[in-house]
Write a protein that holds these residues in place. Structure first.
Motif, PDB file in Angstrom:
ATOM      1  N   ASN A 238       0.829  -1.211   0.000  1.00 17.05           N
ATOM      2  CA  ASN A 238       0.000   0.000   0.000  1.00 17.05           C
ATOM      3  C   ASN A 238       0.861   1.258   0.000  1.00 17.05           C
ATOM      4  N   SER A 239       0.436   2.239  -0.773  1.00 16.07           N
ATOM      5  CA  SER A 239       0.988   3.599  -0.700  1.00 16.07           C
ATOM      6  C   SER A 239      -0.168   4.534  -0.382  1.00 16.07           C
ATOM      7  N   ASP A 240      -0.010   5.376   0.647  1.00 20.99           N
ATOM      8  CA  ASP A 240      -1.068   6.332   0.986  1.00 20.99           C
ATOM      9  C   ASP A 240      -0.448   7.531   1.675  1.00 20.99           C
ATOM     10  N   ILE A 241      -1.295   8.391   2.252  1.00 17.67           N
ATOM     11  CA  ILE A 241      -0.756   9.611   2.871  1.00 17.67           C
ATOM     12  C   ILE A 241       0.137   9.299   4.056  1.00 17.67           C
ATOM     13  N   HIS A 242       0.022   8.090   4.611  1.00 13.42           N
ATOM     14  CA  HIS A 242       0.805   7.751   5.804  1.00 13.42           C
ATOM     15  C   HIS A 242       2.205   7.239   5.458  1.00 13.42           C
ATOM     16  N   ALA A 243       2.310   6.495   4.361  1.00  9.66           N
ATOM     17  CA  ALA A 243       3.614   5.915   4.003  1.00  9.66           C
ATOM     18  C   ALA A 243       3.572   5.356   2.589  1.00  9.66           C
ATOM     19  N   GLU A 244       4.726   5.447   1.920  1.00 11.61           N
ATOM     20  CA  GLU A 244       4.818   4.847   0.585  1.00 11.61           C
ATOM     21  C   GLU A 244       5.147   3.362   0.702  1.00 11.61           C
ATOM     22  N   ALA A 245       4.899   2.656  -0.398  1.00 10.00           N
ATOM     23  CA  ALA A 245       5.085   1.201  -0.395  1.00 10.00           C
ATOM     24  C   ALA A 245       6.525   0.808  -0.029  1.00 10.00           C
ATOM     25  N   GLY A 246       7.498   1.544  -0.562  1.00 10.08           N
ATOM     26  CA  GLY A 246       8.891   1.211  -0.281  1.00 10.08           C
ATOM     27  C   GLY A 246       9.214   1.319   1.202  1.00 10.08           C
ATOM     28  N   TYR A 247       8.625   2.325   1.844  1.00  6.36           N
ATOM     29  CA  TYR A 247       8.854   2.495   3.291  1.00  6.36           C
ATOM     30  C   TYR A 247       8.191   1.350   4.060  1.00  6.36           C
ATOM     31  N   ARG A 248       6.993   0.976   3.624  1.00  9.61           N
ATOM     32  CA  ARG A 248       6.309  -0.141   4.293  1.00  9.61           C
ATOM     33  C   ARG A 248       7.133  -1.436   4.135  1.00  9.61           C
ATOM     34  N   ALA A 249       7.702  -1.630   2.935  1.00 14.18           N
ATOM     35  CA  ALA A 249       8.518  -2.835   2.723  1.00 14.18           C
ATOM     36  C   ALA A 249       9.703  -2.839   3.687  1.00 14.18           C
ATOM     37  N   HIS A 250      10.332  -1.696   3.842  1.00 10.08           N
ATOM     38  CA  HIS A 250      11.449  -1.574   4.785  1.00 10.08           C
ATOM     39  C   HIS A 250      10.990  -1.908   6.213  1.00 10.08           C
ATOM     40  N   LEU A 251       9.809  -1.379   6.573  1.00 11.85           N
ATOM     41  CA  LEU A 251       9.308  -1.611   7.936  1.00 11.85           C
ATOM     42  C   LEU A 251       9.015  -3.088   8.214  1.00 11.85           C
ATOM     43  N   VAL A 252       8.628  -3.830   7.184  1.00  9.08           N
ATOM     44  CA  VAL A 252       8.319  -5.246   7.412  1.00  9.08           C
ATOM     45  C   VAL A 252       9.559  -5.960   7.980  1.00  9.08           C
ATOM     46  N   THR A 253      10.706  -5.726   7.376  1.00  7.16           N
ATOM     47  CA  THR A 253      11.925  -6.393   7.852  1.00  7.16           C
ATOM     48  C   THR A 253      12.295  -5.895   9.257  1.00  7.16           C
ATOM     49  N   VAL A 254      12.166  -4.595   9.483  1.00  7.06           N
ATOM     50  CA  VAL A 254      12.525  -4.038  10.799  1.00  7.06           C
ATOM     51  C   VAL A 254      11.590  -4.589  11.886  1.00  7.06           C
ATOM     52  N   MET A 255      10.280  -4.597  11.605  1.00  9.15           N
ATOM     53  CA  MET A 255       9.315  -5.096  12.599  1.00  9.15           C
ATOM     54  C   MET A 255       9.495  -6.601  12.820  1.00  9.15           C
ATOM     55  N   ALA A 256       9.843  -7.336  11.744  1.00  8.66           N
ATOM     56  CA  ALA A 256      10.058  -8.786  11.888  1.00  8.66           C
ATOM     57  C   ALA A 256      11.250  -9.053  12.814  1.00  8.66           C
ATOM     58  N   LYS A 257      12.322  -8.304  12.633  1.00  8.61           N
ATOM     59  CA  LYS A 257      13.491  -8.483  13.506  1.00  8.61           C
ATOM     60  C   LYS A 257      13.114  -8.228  14.964  1.00  8.61           C
ATOM     61  N   ARG A 258      12.368  -7.144  15.186  1.00  8.66           N
ATOM     62  CA  ARG A 258      11.972  -6.820  16.579  1.00  8.66           C
ATOM     63  C   ARG A 258      11.036  -7.871  17.153  1.00  8.66           C
ATOM     64  N   ALA A 259      10.141  -8.387  16.316  1.00  7.96           N
ATOM     65  CA  ALA A 259       9.204  -9.406  16.815  1.00  7.96           C
ATOM     66  C   ALA A 259       9.946 -10.696  17.169  1.00  7.96           C
ATOM     67  N   VAL A 260      10.910 -11.075  16.350  1.00  9.51           N
ATOM     68  CA  VAL A 260      11.682 -12.296  16.655  1.00  9.51           C
ATOM     69  C   VAL A 260      12.457 -12.103  17.955  1.00  9.51           C
ATOM     70  N   ALA A 261      13.062 -10.932  18.115  1.00 13.01           N
ATOM     71  CA  ALA A 261      13.818 -10.667  19.347  1.00 13.01           C
ATOM     72  C   ALA A 261      12.897 -10.756  20.562  1.00 13.01           C
ATOM     73  N   ALA A 262      11.691 -10.189  20.446  1.00  7.76           N
ATOM     74  CA  ALA A 262      10.747 -10.224  21.572  1.00  7.76           C
ATOM     75  C   ALA A 262      10.257 -11.647  21.831  1.00  7.76           C
ATOM     76  N   ALA A 263       9.976 -12.400  20.755  1.00  5.78           N
ATOM     77  CA  ALA A 263       9.487 -13.775  20.934  1.00  5.78           C
ATOM     78  C   ALA A 263      10.564 -14.657  21.540  1.00  5.78           C
ATOM     79  N   ALA A 264      11.822 -14.447  21.138  1.00  8.62           N
ATOM     80  CA  ALA A 264      12.918 -15.292  21.626  1.00  8.62           C
ATOM     81  C   ALA A 264      13.095 -15.163  23.131  1.00  8.62           C
ATOM     82  N   LYS A 265      12.671 -14.034  23.688  1.00  8.25           N
ATOM     83  CA  LYS A 265      12.762 -13.858  25.157  1.00  8.25           C
ATOM     84  C   LYS A 265      11.812 -14.806  25.877  1.00  8.25           C
ATOM     85  N   GLY A 266      10.797 -15.311  25.138  1.00  9.16           N
ATOM     86  CA  GLY A 266       9.805 -16.183  25.747  1.00  9.16           C
ATOM     87  C   GLY A 266      10.276 -17.614  25.955  1.00  9.16           C
ATOM     88  N   PHE A 267      11.437 -17.980  25.377  1.00  6.43           N
ATOM     89  CA  PHE A 267      11.907 -19.368  25.530  1.00  6.43           C
ATOM     90  C   PHE A 267      12.443 -19.636  26.925  1.00  6.43           C
TER      91      PHE A 267
END
Ligand SMILES: Cc1cc2nc3c(=O)[nH]c(=O)nc-3n(C[C@H](O)[C@H](O)[C@H](O)COP(=O)(O)OP(=O)(O)OC[C@H]3O[C@@H](n4cnc5c(N)ncnc54)[C@H](O)[C@@H]3O)c2cc1C
Length: 267
Positions: A238-267
């Motif tokens: 999606n591209s809209d007034i909040h963010a362009e598609a390229g920025y969203r693509a970048h955020l997917v990798t950043v958010m995935a890294k943070r989610a894995v780090a947070a989930a790994a604390k649960g082990f």
């Protein structure tokens, strides 16, 4: 506003009968989306069937390997549930981060899933955990439920009654919020389940989707660095007034890294 009937069933059978009694009859959960839609004249129902008086649709049950969350469970109830907090803390955290207190005290998980807003949070948990949507007619696997922008596999006379969430070994949800609404610009839910690793992304595309390349990498090595070099193609985002598609693509990798780090604390 155009007038309409307001119906208050007390059983699922009554609710279904009301729904089948005409074509312009809509289910009402918390009204957080439906009522503004009617006010804006984007919908003009003849009747609203309020599910709030159907006790069978509320409640959160422990089924051992899974949790069964009633469709009318409010976001605030899921966030505050000791059962959800102890069995699937990522789900309680997700619910606690939806909108604002007013939205959390009215909005429901069933309404959120039926609406399938591209930026909604619950679809990420449902797809990320491999949950099952239980309806008045059948059970639908998460992988078959979200069909596209505001589109689901639900039939016109079908009512979501509950969602069955398998309890994961570890899971986490991280979102980059749009500041005003708190909807996800991008949100990523990562889970280690009995079936393997699942990664679900909301906010980025027309509907929630999985990222097989990340799932494979995390199955071999459940660390943030395993997904750090995995990018998402921006073409379908999606591209809209909040963010362009390229920025969203970048955020997917950043958010995935943070989610894995947070989930790994649960082990
Ligand atoms: C200001 C604001 C901020 C928000 N921020 C967020 C956010 O950060 N994250 C997020 O995920 N969401 C957010 N939301 C959405 C909110 O979480 C609600 O869940 C969503 O609006 C659906 O509302 P509802 O549950 O009240 O359902 P309703 O508005 O009552 O219904 C929505 C649709 O679902 C149908 N429906 C309802 N229940 C069922 C059922 N059991 N079976 C079949 N169909 C059903 C209705 O007929 C209608 O078409 C926000 C909403 C607002 C207004």
């Amino acid at each position: 506003m155009r007038s309409f009937d307001y119906l208050q069933p007390s059983t699922l059978g009554e609710a279904t009968a009301h729904l089948r009694s005409g074509t312009e009859i809509r289910l009402l959960a918390g009204g957080m989306t439906l009522l503004p839609t009617i006010k804006q004249r984007l919908a003009a129902p003849d009747a609203l069937v309020d599910l709030a008086g159907v006790p069978a649709l509320t409640g959160i049950e422990d089924e051992g390997c899974s949790l069964l969350v009633g469709a009318m469970a409010r976001h605030a109830a899921v966030a505050a549930s000791p059962l959800v907090r102890s069995r699937i803390p990522a789900l309680a955290d997700l619910a606690a981060g939806i909108g604002d207190p007013a939205v959390r005290n009215r909005g429901t998980i069933g309404g959120s899933l039926a609406n399938n807003d591209p930026a909604a949070d619950y679809p990420a948990a449902v797809l990320g955990l491999g949950a099952t949507i239980v309806t008045s007619e059948r059970e639908i696997a998460a992988d078959d439920f979200f069909l596209g922008l505001f589109e689901t596999a639900l039939g016109a006379e079908e009512i979501i009654t509950a969602i069955r969430f398998p309890v994961p070994r570890a899971a986490a949800y991280v979102k980059f919020k749009a500041p005003a609404s708190r909807y996800a610009l991008v949100g990523v839910f990562v889970a280690q389940t009995a079936e393997g690793v699942r990664v679900a992304v909301t906010g980025a595309g027309p509907a929630v989707f999985r990222v097989p390349a990340m799932e494979e990498a995390l199955a071999a090595d459940f660390t943030p660095s395993a997904v750090a070099a995995i990018g998402i193609d921006a073409d379908d985002l999606n591209s809209d007034i909040h963010a362009e598609a390229g920025y969203r693509a970048h955020l997917v990798t950043v958010m995935a890294k943070r989610a894995v780090a947070a989930a790994a604390k649960g082990f």
